[in-house]
Design a protein around this motif. Structure first.
Motif, PDB file in Angstrom:
ATOM      1  N   VAL A 195      -9.238   8.534 -23.868  1.00 37.16           N
ATOM      2  CA  VAL A 195     -10.336   9.400 -23.094  1.00 37.16           C
ATOM      3  C   VAL A 195      -9.906   9.157 -21.287  1.00 37.16           C
ATOM      4  O   VAL A 195     -10.603  10.158 -21.199  1.00 37.16           O
ATOM      5  CB  VAL A 195     -10.804   7.542 -22.906  1.00 37.16           C
ATOM      6  N   ILE A 196      -8.469   8.719 -20.971  1.00 33.70           N
ATOM      7  CA  ILE A 196      -8.378   8.793 -19.601  1.00 33.70           C
ATOM      8  C   ILE A 196      -7.446  10.275 -19.320  1.00 33.70           C
ATOM      9  O   ILE A 196      -8.335  10.484 -18.858  1.00 33.70           O
ATOM     10  CB  ILE A 196      -7.415   7.617 -18.993  1.00 33.70           C
ATOM     11  N   ASP A 216      -0.714   2.686 -16.130  1.00 38.78           N
ATOM     12  CA  ASP A 216      -1.451   2.372 -15.460  1.00 38.78           C
ATOM     13  C   ASP A 216       0.255   1.524 -14.331  1.00 38.78           C
ATOM     14  O   ASP A 216       0.838   0.712 -14.635  1.00 38.78           O
ATOM     15  CB  ASP A 216      -1.995   0.897 -14.967  1.00 38.78           C
ATOM     16  N   HIS A 260      -8.282  -9.653 -16.060  1.00 41.81           N
ATOM     17  CA  HIS A 260      -8.248  -8.543 -15.437  1.00 41.81           C
ATOM     18  C   HIS A 260      -9.302  -9.527 -14.306  1.00 41.81           C
ATOM     19  O   HIS A 260     -10.642  -9.898 -13.892  1.00 41.81           O
ATOM     20  CB  HIS A 260      -8.785  -7.316 -14.873  1.00 41.81           C
ATOM     21  N   ARG A 292      -2.834  -0.129 -23.105  1.00 45.23           N
ATOM     22  CA  ARG A 292      -4.454   1.017 -23.334  1.00 45.23           C
ATOM     23  C   ARG A 292      -4.335   0.212 -25.021  1.00 45.23           C
ATOM     24  O   ARG A 292      -2.951   1.254 -25.571  1.00 45.23           O
ATOM     25  CB  ARG A 292      -4.322   1.589 -22.669  1.00 45.23           C
ATOM     26  N   THR A 302     -10.843  -1.869 -11.639  1.00 42.54           N
ATOM     27  CA  THR A 302     -11.204  -2.075 -13.424  1.00 42.54           C
ATOM     28  C   THR A 302     -11.014  -1.033 -14.096  1.00 42.54           C
ATOM     29  O   THR A 302     -10.472  -0.114 -13.363  1.00 42.54           O
ATOM     30  CB  THR A 302     -12.719  -2.208 -13.366  1.00 42.54           C
ATOM     31  N   PRO A 303     -10.153  -1.369 -15.108  1.00 43.67           N
ATOM     32  CA  PRO A 303      -9.269  -0.352 -15.944  1.00 43.67           C
ATOM     33  C   PRO A 303     -10.356   0.826 -16.064  1.00 43.67           C
ATOM     34  O   PRO A 303      -9.588   2.499 -16.190  1.00 43.67           O
ATOM     35  CB  PRO A 303      -8.901  -1.089 -17.090  1.00 43.67           C
ATOM     36  N   ARG A 304     -11.424   1.164 -16.376  1.00 43.54           N
ATOM     37  CA  ARG A 304     -11.538   1.463 -16.559  1.00 43.54           C
ATOM     38  C   ARG A 304     -12.067   3.107 -14.909  1.00 43.54           C
ATOM     39  O   ARG A 304     -12.846   3.831 -14.441  1.00 43.54           O
ATOM     40  CB  ARG A 304     -13.808   1.649 -17.556  1.00 43.54           C
ATOM     41  N   ASP A 305     -11.547   2.414 -13.835  1.00 45.79           N
ATOM     42  CA  ASP A 305     -11.752   2.824 -12.274  1.00 45.79           C
ATOM     43  C   ASP A 305     -11.046   3.863 -12.217  1.00 45.79           C
ATOM     44  O   ASP A 305     -10.433   4.519 -11.239  1.00 45.79           O
ATOM     45  CB  ASP A 305     -12.532   1.983 -11.635  1.00 45.79           C
ATOM     46  N   GLU A 342     -11.256  -7.681 -21.294  1.00 50.66           N
ATOM     47  CA  GLU A 342     -11.287  -6.327 -22.050  1.00 50.66           C
ATOM     48  C   GLU A 342     -10.906  -6.912 -23.313  1.00 50.66           C
ATOM     49  O   GLU A 342      -9.329  -7.897 -23.798  1.00 50.66           O
ATOM     50  CB  GLU A 342     -10.446  -5.571 -21.341  1.00 50.66           C
ATOM     51  N   LYS A 400      -9.034  -4.931 -26.559  1.00 43.50           N
ATOM     52  CA  LYS A 400      -8.362  -4.121 -27.426  1.00 43.50           C
ATOM     53  C   LYS A 400      -8.017  -4.065 -28.477  1.00 43.50           C
ATOM     54  O   LYS A 400      -6.663  -3.137 -28.519  1.00 43.50           O
ATOM     55  CB  LYS A 400      -6.847  -4.065 -26.317  1.00 43.50           C
ATOM     56  N   ASP A 419      -8.691   4.600 -25.405  1.00 43.87           N
ATOM     57  CA  ASP A 419      -8.400   4.631 -24.641  1.00 43.87           C
ATOM     58  C   ASP A 419      -7.640   5.124 -23.648  1.00 43.87           C
ATOM     59  O   ASP A 419      -8.173   5.815 -22.625  1.00 43.87           O
ATOM     60  CB  ASP A 419      -8.338   2.899 -24.000  1.00 43.87           C
TER      61      ASP A 419
END
Length: 270
Positions: free
Chosen positions: A85-86, A38, A148, A78, A47-50, A139, A141, A82
């Motif tokens: 997934v990315i 990141d 965030h 992360r 957001t981390p998922r975005d 979040e 982890k 995670d």
């Protein structure tokens, strides 16, 4: 310094490194690439998922991983889950959770360090902070938690004051606060990205190679500091961090440089 680095970094003075690393092409037979995600490989998102992975990045990373005989690792706050997934369906060696967990190769099992998962009662205290605003994202982890506030930047001071109050109320709790870009992360003391990288560099295929680490945030500074011990170099992204050998302006420039490494290899092979 010559624009093509074909000998060990140890043979070069750190002062000779270019402040703008775009033209540097190391000897890939002797190099290990260690990359934050990141703000380094990927642009930061609300957001981390975005976060968005550019279409060609996976192929570039996979090709470099193969060319380096596996000596390419992602080094991130992360979790390994995670990270996977990315970049799915691809997997890479990685240091996750700020050094709490590690995968040495694509074929090996992920292993946890001696870091204990954060206490659930302590987590609940930090969850309560996220209730201050819908724009504060909590979040979990596992080994750490993050608050965030990119969607609620006006709450930065309030968040850190609340975290400080928790620490004052629990002075014996072995926790560390990691300030970041619109994120406040809290983790148990005793492990960092640097401890994870040190362990990584003790194992094949990374051992004996000269590492290049690229990161952007405060949490990456511990790794910047240890690169000389491994005859390596480091570059920051977006700012000139203390102890680095140069900087990239933005993640897109990091991605362009990684592609450039492969282009140079292809040209040299002709």
């Amino acid at each position: 310094m010559d624009h093509r680095v074909t000998e060990n970094f140890a043979a070069k003075s750190m002062g000779d490194m270019l402040s703008a690393p775009a033209g540097i092409v190391p000897d890939l037979d002797q190099t290990a690439l260690l990359l934050d995600i990141d703000g380094t490989l990927l642009e930061l998102a609300p957001t981390p998922r975005d976060v968005v992975v550019p279409p060609k990045l996976g192929l570039v990373l996979q090709t470099l991983h193969d060319r380096l005989d596996g000596a390419l690792a992602l080094v991130s706050g992360r979790s390994l889950t995670d990270i996977d997934v990315i970049f799915a369906p691809l997997q890479f060696p990685a240091v996750g959770g700020h050094g709490a967990e590690m995968r040495l190769s694509v074929e090996s099992e992920a292993v946890a360090s001696c870091a204990p998962p954060m206490d659930n009662d302590l987590k609940r205290r930090f969850i309560a902070i996220s209730h201050l605003s819908p724009g504060i994202l909590y979040e979990d982890k596992g080994y750490s938690v993050a608050l965030h506030y990119r969607l609620a930047p006006q709450f930065e001071r309030t968040i850190y004051e609340a975290v400080s109050a928790i620490r004052a109320d629990l002075p014996q709790a072995p926790i560390e606060v990691l300030p970041g870009k619109f994120v406040c992360e809290i983790k148990p003391a005793g492990f960092t990205k640097a401890t994870g990288v040190r362990e990584l560099m003790n194992h094949a295929p990374f051992s004996g190679r000269n590492p290049i680490f690229i990161g952007d945030d405060v949490t990456d500074e511990s790794v910047f500091a240890i690169m000389p011990a491994f005859r390596g170099v480091s570059f920051s992204v977006g700012r000139r961090a203390h102890g680095v050998n140069g900087q990239f302006k933005a993640p897109k420039d990091v991605r362009a440089w990684l592609t450039h490494l492969l282009d140079e290899e292809a040209m040299a092979a002709q």
